[in-house]
Design an enzyme around this catalytic site. Structure first.
Site, short mmCIF file in Angstrom:
data_model
loop_
_atom_site.label_atom_id
_atom_site.label_comp_id
_atom_site.label_asym_id
_atom_site.label_seq_id
_atom_site.Cartn_x
_atom_site.Cartn_y
_atom_site.Cartn_z
N GLY A 57 0.83 -1.20 0.00
CA GLY A 57 0.00 0.00 0.00
C GLY A 57 0.86 1.25 0.00
N GLY A 58 0.29 2.31 0.53
CA GLY A 58 1.01 3.58 0.57
C GLY A 58 2.32 3.48 1.33
N GLY B 88 25.14 12.75 -29.17
CA GLY B 88 24.67 13.42 -27.96
C GLY B 88 25.23 12.76 -26.72
CB ALA B 89 26.00 9.24 -25.93
C1 HXC Z 1 -3.17 -4.45 12.68
C2 HXC Z 1 -2.12 -6.33 11.93
C3 HXC Z 1 -1.97 -5.76 10.66
C4 HXC Z 1 -2.44 -4.45 10.46
C5 HXC Z 1 -1.11 -7.71 10.62
N1 HXC Z 1 -1.59 -7.54 11.86
N2 HXC Z 1 -1.33 -6.64 9.87
N3 HXC Z 1 -2.72 -5.68 12.92
N4 HXC Z 1 -3.03 -3.84 11.50
N5 HXC Z 1 -2.30 -3.85 9.30
C6 HXC Z 1 -1.50 -8.47 12.97
C7 HXC Z 1 -2.36 -9.71 12.81
O1 HXC Z 1 -3.64 -9.45 13.29
C8 HXC Z 1 -1.61 -10.69 13.67
O2 HXC Z 1 -1.91 -10.41 15.02
C9 HXC Z 1 -0.18 -10.32 13.47
O3 HXC Z 1 -0.18 -8.97 13.01
C10 HXC Z 1 0.54 -11.15 12.44
O4 HXC Z 1 -0.28 -11.21 11.28
P1 HXC Z 1 -0.53 -12.56 10.49
O5 HXC Z 1 -1.58 -12.26 9.50
O6 HXC Z 1 -0.77 -13.65 11.46
O7 HXC Z 1 0.87 -12.79 9.79
P2 HXC Z 1 1.19 -13.36 8.35
O8 HXC Z 1 0.37 -14.59 8.10
O9 HXC Z 1 2.66 -13.45 8.26
O10 HXC Z 1 0.67 -12.23 7.33
C11 HXC Z 1 1.27 -10.97 7.31
C12 HXC Z 1 0.48 -10.00 6.43
C13 HXC Z 1 -1.02 -10.04 6.84
C14 HXC Z 1 0.63 -10.41 4.96
C15 HXC Z 1 1.10 -8.63 6.60
O11 HXC Z 1 -1.09 -9.86 8.25
C16 HXC Z 1 -1.82 -8.96 6.21
O12 HXC Z 1 -2.22 -9.08 5.06
N6 HXC Z 1 -2.06 -7.89 6.98
C17 HXC Z 1 -2.88 -6.78 6.49
C18 HXC Z 1 -2.11 -5.98 5.52
C19 HXC Z 1 -2.86 -4.77 5.07
O13 HXC Z 1 -3.84 -4.90 4.29
N7 HXC Z 1 -2.46 -3.65 5.62
C20 HXC Z 1 -3.06 -2.41 5.24
C21 HXC Z 1 -2.40 -2.04 3.93
S1 HXC Z 1 -2.85 -0.48 3.40
P3 HXC Z 1 -1.80 -11.51 16.17
O14 HXC Z 1 -2.38 -10.84 17.36
O15 HXC Z 1 -2.58 -12.68 15.69
O16 HXC Z 1 -0.35 -11.80 16.32
C22 HXC Z 1 -1.77 0.48 4.15
C23 HXC Z 1 -1.98 1.86 3.81
C24 HXC Z 1 -0.83 2.68 4.16
O17 HXC Z 1 -0.94 0.10 4.88
C25 HXC Z 1 -1.14 3.99 3.59
C26 HXC Z 1 -0.09 4.97 3.82
C27 HXC Z 1 -0.45 6.23 3.14
#
Ligand code: HXC
Length: 514
Positions: free
Chosen positions: A169-170, A404-405
Site C-alpha cells: 500500500g502507501g 549526444g551521448a
Molecule cells: C493491525 C495487523 C496488521 C495491520 C497484521 N496484523 N497486519 N494488525 N493492522 N495492518 C496483525 C495480525 O492481526 C496478527 O496479530 C499479526 O499482526 C501477524 O499477522 P498474520 O496475518 O498472522 O501474519 P502473516 O500470516 O505473516 O501475514 C502478514 C500480512 C497479513 C501479509 C502482513 O497480516 C496482512 O495481510 N495484513 C494486512 C495488511 C494490510 O492490508 N495492511 C493495510 C495495507 S494499506 P496476532 O495478534 O494474531 O499476532 C496500508 C496503507 C498505508 O498500509 C497507507 C499509507 C499512506
C-alpha cells in the site's frame, strides 16, 4: 529504592520481548530475525542506544485498550557503524505485525527529526503489515508525517531502507523516497496493491514474488538497489555502503589511507579494449582494476546493465562510478540506463561523492518503444544530473563517445573537471559506417565500384574522426593517456580536486525533467 530500579528493569525486559515468545518463534519459523536481533547484527557491538522503549499505543477501539505492548512495534535509537553514528528504526513484526500506529509513527518521526538536527544517516529496517487497521485515519496520518520527513531529509542525510518483510500500500512510498532500497529474496515484498486486488481489477494471476519480490524489483521495476539471499548478507552490505558515504550533506565520506609511493601502473589495462571497435568487452574489468583493492560496491547490478553504477575508492577517496557497459547492448543509453545513472549521480552530488565516468557509448537507443516512452525526457535526466553536479567530476573515454551521448557523459562542456581519453577513443558525431552512408551517399552510389568507394570513404573517415585527437586539439579532452597510466592520473586528479569549489546559480530548486 531497589524496588523502583527493579520495576524499570522488569519493564525493559518486557519491552525486549516485543509481542512475546510465541510470536518470536513464529518470526524465526519464517526464516526472519526479530527487530532487535537485526539491530545487533547491523551495528557495532554495544553501540545501540534505544529511545522510547516504554511507548504504548493509545487506541481503545476493537478491544485495543487491553492489548498493549511496550515499544508499540518499532525499536528506535542511535548506534554506530564502524565507529560512525547512525539513526535507525527497526519494525517489530511480533507486535501487531509491525503495523504502524499513531505512537509507532511518532517514534519514527522523533528519530528522524533528531537525525536531521544531528546530521546522521537514517536506516529503516521495515517489516510491517502496513497501517494499523484498528487506528484508521490516525495511522494514515502517521505515514504522511513520515513521508514528509523522508522528503525533507532527502539530500540532507543519507536514507537507507531495508525491506525485511511485507511493505504494501502507501507504505511503499517511504522507502521509495529514500536513497537506497534493499530487499531479501523470498521474505520481502513491496507492492502498491497485492495479488488479490490485482486479480480483481486487472484479472491478472500473479504470485507475491512475481508481483513484488526482490528479484522483480531489482530486474524489472528498478525499485530495489540491492538484493540479497538472506538478512545477514544484507546487514554486512549496509555496513559496507555506510563506509562509502558521508554522514550528511556537509560531511565527506571517510578517506582511507593510500600508498602513493607504490607503482600505480596497470599494464593489464592496455589489453582490455579490443582492436575491432565493434567487439564488446567487459567494462567491469576496468572498473575493478582502477578502484583501490578492486573494491566495488555495485548499485542496481541487475537493472539496465548497459550502464554500471556503484561506489569504490581511488587513491583512498570514495567515488561514485558511472560506466557504460559495452558488453550489454554495446553500452547504448536507453530510458532505464538514463534513469539509473541520473538517480545515482544526484545521490553522489548531494553527498559530496566525486564522480568517475568511464565512457564507451555508441549513442542513445533508437526505436519507437524508446521514443514513445520518452527517451527524450528520460535521457535528459542523465544530462541534467551530470550538468547540475558540482562535485569533482572526472571522465575517461575508453572507446566510443558518439553523438549526444558524448555531451551527456560528463563532457568538458558540462563541467567535467578532468577529461581523459585513451588512444583507442573515437570521439565523433556517429560511427564511421553511419556517417559515411550519410555524407558520401551520392559519391558511393555513382561510383564505378560502390563497395570499393565505400571502403575508401570509411578509411578516410576513420583516419580523420575515429580518434581522440581532434577533441584533444580543442582541449575538449585534457589529455590523451595510455590505459596503463590511468590509475595514476585518476588518483592525482581526485586528490587535487579535494579543494574544488563550484556552485550553481541561486534558486528555489531546479526542475529536472521528470
Ligand atoms: C493491525 C495487523 C496488521 C495491520 C497484521 N496484523 N497486519 N494488525 N493492522 N495492518 C496483525 C495480525 O492481526 C496478527 O496479530 C499479526 O499482526 C501477524 O499477522 P498474520 O496475518 O498472522 O501474519 P502473516 O500470516 O505473516 O501475514 C502478514 C500480512 C497479513 C501479509 C502482513 O497480516 C496482512 O495481510 N495484513 C494486512 C495488511 C494490510 O492490508 N495492511 C493495510 C495495507 S494499506 P496476532 O495478534 O494474531 O499476532 C496500508 C496503507 C498505508 O498500509 C497507507 C499509507 C499512506
Amino acid at each position: 529504592m531497589k524496588e523502583k530500579f527493579e520495576k524499570l528493569l522488569r519493564l525493559k525486559e518486557e519491552a525486549k520481548l516485543g509481542g512475546g515468545e510465541k510470536r518470536i518463534e513464529a518470526q524465526h519459523a519464517k526464516g526472519k530475525l526479530t527487530a532487535r536481533e537485526r539491530i545487533e547484527l547491523l551495528v557495532d557491538p554495544g553501540s545501540f542506544d534505544e529511545m522510547d522503549m516504554l511507548v504504548k499505543h493509545r487506541a481503545t477501539n476493537f478491544g485495543m485498550d487491553k492489548k498493549k505492548f511496550l515499544g508499540d512495534g518499532v525499536v528506535t535509537g542511535f548506534a554506530k557503524i564502524n565507529g560512525r553514528p547512525i539513526a535507525l528504526f527497526s519494525q517489530d513484526f511480533t507486535v501487531f505485525g509491525g503495523s504502524l500506529s499513531e505512537a509507532h509513527a511518532e517514534k519514527i518521526v522523533k528519530l528522524m527529526d533528531m537525525a536531521l538536527k544531528i546530521g546522521v544517516p537514517i536506516i529503516g529496517l521495515n517489516d510491517s503489515g502496513g497501517a494499523r487497521i484498528q487506528e484508521g485515519v490516525v495511522s494514515l496520518g502517521g505515514y504522511a508525517d513520515i513521508f514528509l520527513r523522508n522528503t525533507l531529509a532527502s539530500g540532507v542525510v543519507p536514507q537507507i531502507s531495508a525491506i525485511l518483510g511485507p511493505c504494501a500500500g502507501g507504505a511503499v512510498y517511504s522507502p521509495a523516497i529514500t536513497d537506497f532500497v534493499m530487499m531479501v529474496r523470498n521474505s520481502s515484498h513491496m507492492f502498491v496493491t497485492g495479488p488479490n486486488v490485482v486479480k480483481t481489477v486487472t484479472h491478472e494471476e500473479v504470485s507475491f514474488d512475481d508481483l513484488g519480490g526482490a528479484d522483480t524489483h531489482m530486474r524489472k521495476s528498478g525499485v530495489a538497489h540491492f538484493v540479497y539471499d538472506n538478512e545477514q548478507e544484507m546487514f554486512e552490505n549496509i555496513r559496507r555502503l555506510v563506509d562509502f558515504i558521508p554522514l550528511n550533506w556537509k560531511d565527506r565520506a571517510p578517506e582511507k589511507e593510500f600508498d602513493f609511493e607504490k607503482d600505480l601502473h596497470l599494464p593489464e589495462l592496455d589489453d582490455i579494449v579490443p582492436e575491432n571497435p565493434n567487439k564488446p568487452y567487459n567494462m567491469k574489468e576496468i572498473v575493478n582494476l582502477l578502484l583501490d583493492d578492486g573494491d566495488f560496491l555495485e548499485v542496481q547490478s541487475e537493472f539496465a546493465e548497459n550502464i554500471i553504477v556503484g561506489f569504490g575508492r581511488v587513491g583512498g577517496i570514495s567515488v561514485g562510478v558511472i560506466a557504460n557497459q559495452p558488453n550489454v547492448f554495446a553500452g547504448v543509453l536507453d530510458i532505464n540506463a538514463s534513469i539509473k545513472g541520473a538517480r545515482f549521480i544526484r545521490f553522489c552530488d548531494a553527498f559530496n561523492v566525486p564522480l568517475l565516468v568511464l565512457e564507451d557509448v555508441p549513442g542513445f537507443l533508437p526505436g519507437t518503444e524508446q521514443e514513445w516512452n520518452g527517451i527524450i525526457k528520460n535521457g535528459a535526466k542523465l544530462l541534467f544530473a551530470f550538468a547540475e553536479a558540482t562535485v569533482p567530476k572526472v571522465t575517461v573515454i575508453t572507446r566510443k563517445a558518439y553523438g549526444g551521448a558524448y555531451d551527456v557523459m560528463n563532457s568538458k562542456h558540462i563541467r567535467g573537471d578532468f577529461n581523459f581519453a585513451w588512444p583507442t577513443a573515437e570521439i565523433a558525431v556517429m560511427g564511421p559506417k553511419g556517417a559515411v552512408e550519410i555524407i558520401f551517399s551520392k559519391e558511393i552510389k555513382s561510383a564505378e565500384n560502390p563497395d570499393e568507394e565505400m571502403r575508401k570513404k570509411l578509411d578516410e573517415y576513420t583516419t580523420r574522426f575515429a580518434n581522440p585527437y581532434i577533441a584533444a586539439e580543442r582541449g575538449y579532452v585534457d589529455d590523451v593517456i595510455l590505459p596503463s597510466e590511468t590509475k595514476i592520473k585518476l588518483a592525482n586528479a581526485f586528490q587535487l580536486l579535494k579543494t574544488k569549489v563550484d556552485v550553481n546559480p541561486k534558486k528555489k530548486h531546479s526542475n529536472i525533467p521528470l
